[in-house]
Design a protein around this motif. Structure first.
Motif, PDB file in Angstrom:
ATOM      1  N   ALA A 198       0.847  -1.190   0.000  1.00  0.00           N
ATOM      2  CA  ALA A 198       0.000   0.000   0.000  1.00  0.00           C
ATOM      3  C   ALA A 198       0.883   1.240   0.000  1.00  0.00           C
ATOM      4  O   ALA A 198       1.930   1.273   0.648  1.00  0.00           O
ATOM      5  CB  ALA A 198      -0.921   0.014   1.222  1.00  0.00           C
ATOM      6  N   SER A 199       0.461   2.239  -0.746  1.00  0.00           N
ATOM      7  CA  SER A 199       1.103   3.561  -0.669  1.00  0.00           C
ATOM      8  C   SER A 199       0.254   4.400   0.282  1.00  0.00           C
ATOM      9  O   SER A 199      -0.929   4.637   0.028  1.00  0.00           O
ATOM     10  CB  SER A 199       1.197   4.202  -2.052  1.00  0.00           C
ATOM     11  OG  SER A 199      -0.052   4.161  -2.725  1.00  0.00           O
ATOM     12  N   ILE A 200       0.871   4.827   1.376  1.00  0.00           N
ATOM     13  CA  ILE A 200       0.123   5.424   2.486  1.00  0.00           C
ATOM     14  C   ILE A 200       0.609   6.834   2.759  1.00  0.00           C
ATOM     15  O   ILE A 200       1.817   7.085   2.867  1.00  0.00           O
ATOM     16  CB  ILE A 200       0.273   4.580   3.766  1.00  0.00           C
ATOM     17  CG1 ILE A 200      -0.090   3.118   3.499  1.00  0.00           C
ATOM     18  CG2 ILE A 200      -0.581   5.143   4.898  1.00  0.00           C
ATOM     19  CD1 ILE A 200       0.236   2.185   4.660  1.00  0.00           C
ATOM     20  N   MET A 201      -0.321   7.765   2.859  1.00  0.00           N
ATOM     21  CA  MET A 201      -0.052   9.114   3.361  1.00  0.00           C
ATOM     22  C   MET A 201      -0.698   9.225   4.734  1.00  0.00           C
ATOM     23  O   MET A 201      -1.852   8.838   4.904  1.00  0.00           O
ATOM     24  CB  MET A 201      -0.666  10.173   2.441  1.00  0.00           C
ATOM     25  CG  MET A 201      -0.098  10.235   1.036  1.00  0.00           C
ATOM     26  SD  MET A 201       1.507  11.041   0.948  1.00  0.00           S
ATOM     27  CE  MET A 201       1.197  12.568   1.813  1.00  0.00           C
ATOM     28  N   ALA A 202       0.026   9.747   5.712  1.00  0.00           N
ATOM     29  CA  ALA A 202      -0.529   9.885   7.059  1.00  0.00           C
ATOM     30  C   ALA A 202      -0.145  11.241   7.642  1.00  0.00           C
ATOM     31  O   ALA A 202       0.994  11.693   7.489  1.00  0.00           O
ATOM     32  CB  ALA A 202      -0.031   8.765   7.973  1.00  0.00           C
ATOM     33  N   GLY A 203      -1.094  11.870   8.276  1.00  0.00           N
ATOM     34  CA  GLY A 203      -0.855  13.151   8.935  1.00  0.00           C
ATOM     35  C   GLY A 203      -1.859  13.356  10.043  1.00  0.00           C
ATOM     36  O   GLY A 203      -2.598  12.449  10.415  1.00  0.00           O
ATOM     37  N   HIS A 204      -1.892  14.563  10.585  1.00  0.00           N
ATOM     38  CA  HIS A 204      -2.869  14.846  11.647  1.00  0.00           C
ATOM     39  C   HIS A 204      -3.691  16.061  11.248  1.00  0.00           C
ATOM     40  O   HIS A 204      -3.204  16.994  10.606  1.00  0.00           O
ATOM     41  CB  HIS A 204      -2.175  15.063  12.996  1.00  0.00           C
ATOM     42  CG  HIS A 204      -1.418  16.353  13.119  1.00  0.00           C
ATOM     43  ND1 HIS A 204      -1.975  17.500  13.650  1.00  0.00           N
ATOM     44  CD2 HIS A 204      -0.146  16.672  12.797  1.00  0.00           C
ATOM     45  CE1 HIS A 204      -1.072  18.469  13.659  1.00  0.00           C
ATOM     46  NE2 HIS A 204       0.045  17.996  13.144  1.00  0.00           N
TER      47      HIS A 204
END
Length: 592
Positions: A198-204
């Protein structure tokens, strides 16, 4: 970004702007090895031209190294003596064209490959106004998540509930909310096979604010009605004085035997934290107590104080009836919220979660409109850009999505500013359980081994805003690690492990974004300061996914109002879209 650094020195150097303000003294001396003055032999570069007229202008070579010429104290005197002995200027080397060193450090792309695979995209200016509108219209974390959900649904994403069974399809696009304050959106490629990555972008998506206390109703003091609030993360700092503060959040209302959630924001500023004029001397200098000195005023009580100093004489209003939630809240606020939501029965309000925020709209500024001035940039900036990138990369016009064999994921977490330890935070099980349920929907054998393979084949971009260079405090930055606005996202590094970036992850992201024309800057904090934190290390450690920290630069981090470049939201969208679209093919190069 989570604050976690000591107080920086407040000295600015004009001599060596990126170093300590008091560099050690240098003793100058002219080395004869590097000058043409009083040389014992003719200069071979111009010996054949001695019969020609020598120009009257003297030239010098600009050298990029500061150790080539050392200046001696007696150099001026010797030079004047030489001029007196010779009627013509001494011979000099010809001018040499030296390629300037780029001011902004970047991970340079392979130009020949970038030109061959260049994809026509919308320019970054397209995203400036939509981002400003997003910030202005969605001031609380609940509004922001709701706006993201509506945007996803408009582009074909289907809402799922963690409490229901899932029937996922290849090519499907979905999103899941948790607590109304965090969200994960994902798209399954048409060619997906369980165990693929999976290509994942994560932030808040949370931001500094002041939250109303459970019982925020306070006694009237000197004719002022006030509101009991508590700082969320680093809020109620010095930047909160004398600001127009709005109120908004979510309200739980009983309707027809069910409890429903309604979002509310009053369309005018209701609160302000007034400063004490400097004429009062020491009392106005601080330090100030956040519990007693930074209490917002919300109105005037023409009847004077509600009660005297004796506890027994204060009789609070029981709006909604004794024992109801609204009886513990300020009556004026209850009426304003009820009117906004068209609620006539105050007792139907079961509870609410409200916060104060900077009311001033996001706006474009600067002589050429180069900046965005706004509240809550940290970190709705990277969150919004990641969602736009996901929508673009999974649209019907995206050729790379239809044949993809991977999952594309964007995860927006709450509570990053206070440690991410709650269930809607990145330290919770939100992301791992979503990935496991996706794999389980398509698996025909042991899910546990497929999960491990999925994580090993995946890549995470932890995207949180980073520090743009501040021209008034250059000595607080490393010279080659000071990101500029309107240039591109910055890869953030930290040798102490507060960021996930390493050589492999930097190389992967560079390869993913180079076809987009993205310039990746780099940021690392000085050794005498401490980096903040992001969701990257906790997610990478929990899952074993390869990861990098890469965020969009901004000024005035953790201020109630900050600054970013007007092109930076769009530059973030372009870079993040390049990652989501290209990781699958790039990862093949790194698989051994």
């Amino acid at each position: 970004m989570t604050k976690n650094q000591p107080t920086l020195r407040k000295v600015v150097s004009t001599a060596d702007l990126y170093s300590d303000p008091t560099p050690p003294p240098r003793h100058a001396s002219l080395s004869r090895a590097f000058t043409t003055v009083q040389r014992p032999r003719l200069n071979p570069f111009i010996h054949a031209r001695t019969s020609q007229n020598v120009p009257s202008t003297r030239y010098s070579i600009a050298a990029p190294f500061d150790n080539l010429i050392d200046f001696d104290d007696n150099f001026g005197q010797e030079y004047r003596q030489q001029q007196q002995r010779s009627p013509t200027p001494p011979p000099v080397p010809p001018k040499v064209k030296i390629t300037p060193v780029p001011e902004i450090p970047t991970f340079l792309q392979r130009k020949e490959e970038a030109a061959a695979s260049q994809v026509k995209r919308d320019g970054p200016e397209k995203y400036t106004k939509p981002f400003c509108d997003f910030l202005t219209e969605n001031p609380t974390v609940f509004h922001a998540v709701d706006a993201v959900a509506r945007d996803l649904e408009k582009h074909g994403y289907k809402k799922l509930s963690e409490r229901d069974g899932w029937e996922l399809e290849k090519g499907g696009k979905y999103y899941v909310e948790r607590n109304g304050s965090s969200l994960i959106a994902f798209a399954v490629g048409e060619g997906y096979v369980p165990g693929n990555g999976a290509s994942i972008m994560a932030g808040h998506i949370d931001a500094l604010c002041a939250k109303l206390k459970p019982i925020p109703k306070l006694r009237t003091k000197a004719g002022f009605m006030q509101l009991g609030v508590a700082p969320y993360a680093g809020a109620l700092n010095d930047t909160w004085w004398d600001r127009d503060l709005g109120v908004g959040g979510r309200v739980l209302v009983k309707e027809g035997g069910k409890i429903v959630t309604k979002l509310v924001k009053l369309d005018w500023p209701i609160a302000r934290i007034p400063t004490l004029a400097p004429h009062f001397g020491a009392a106005a200098q601080g330090p100030f107590n956040k519990e007693t000195n930074m209490v917002p005023i919300i109105g005037l009580d023409s009847r004077g104080d509600v009660g005297s100093s004796e506890e027994g004489e204060w009789k609070p209003s029981l709006l909604g009836g004794a024992g109801t939630f609204t009886s513990t809240q300020p009556p004026g606020l209850v009426k304003a919220i009820s009117k906004e939501l068209s609620i006539t029965d105050y007792s139907s309000i079961v509870n609410w979660e409200l916060e104060l925020f900077d009311y001033q709209p996001a706006t474009v500024g600067g002589l050429e409109k180069e900046f965005i001035f706004a509240g809550r940039i940290d970190d709705k900036l990277c969150s919004w850009a990641a969602i736009q990138a996901l929508i673009n990369s999974t649209s019907t016009s995206s050729a790379k999505h239809s044949g993809s064999g991977q999952i594309k994921i964007v995860a927006l977490f709450d509570d990053e500013e206070i440690g991410s330890l709650l269930r809607q935070g990145a330290r919770g099980n939100f992301l791992p359980t979503i990935v496991e349920r996706i794999v389980d929907s398509f698996a025909e054998k042991s899910v546990s081994s497929l999960i491990s393979r999925t994580y090993a084949n995946s890549f995470l971009v932890s995207s949180d805003v980073c520090h743009a260079v501040n021209p008034n405090f250059l000595n607080a930055y490393l010279e080659n690690h000071a990101p500029r606005l309107n240039v591109g996202p910055a890869v953030t590094c930290d040798s102490s492990g507060h960021m996930t970036t390493d050589a492999v992850s930097a190389a992967i992201l560079t390869r993913c974004t180079e076809s987009t024309g993205t310039k990746l800057q780099v940021f690392q904090i000085r050794n005498d300061s401490r980096s903040g934190g992001t969701v990257g290390p906790m997610l990478s450690a929990m899952t074993g996914i390869r990861a990098i920290d890469c965020g969009i630069p901004q000024l005035s981090m953790h201020s109630i109002r900050a600054t970013t470049g007007s092109l930076d939201p769009g530059l973030g969208v372009i870079a993040f879209q390049g990652f989501l679209e290209n990781f699958e093919s790039v990862d093949v190069e790194f698989k051994s």
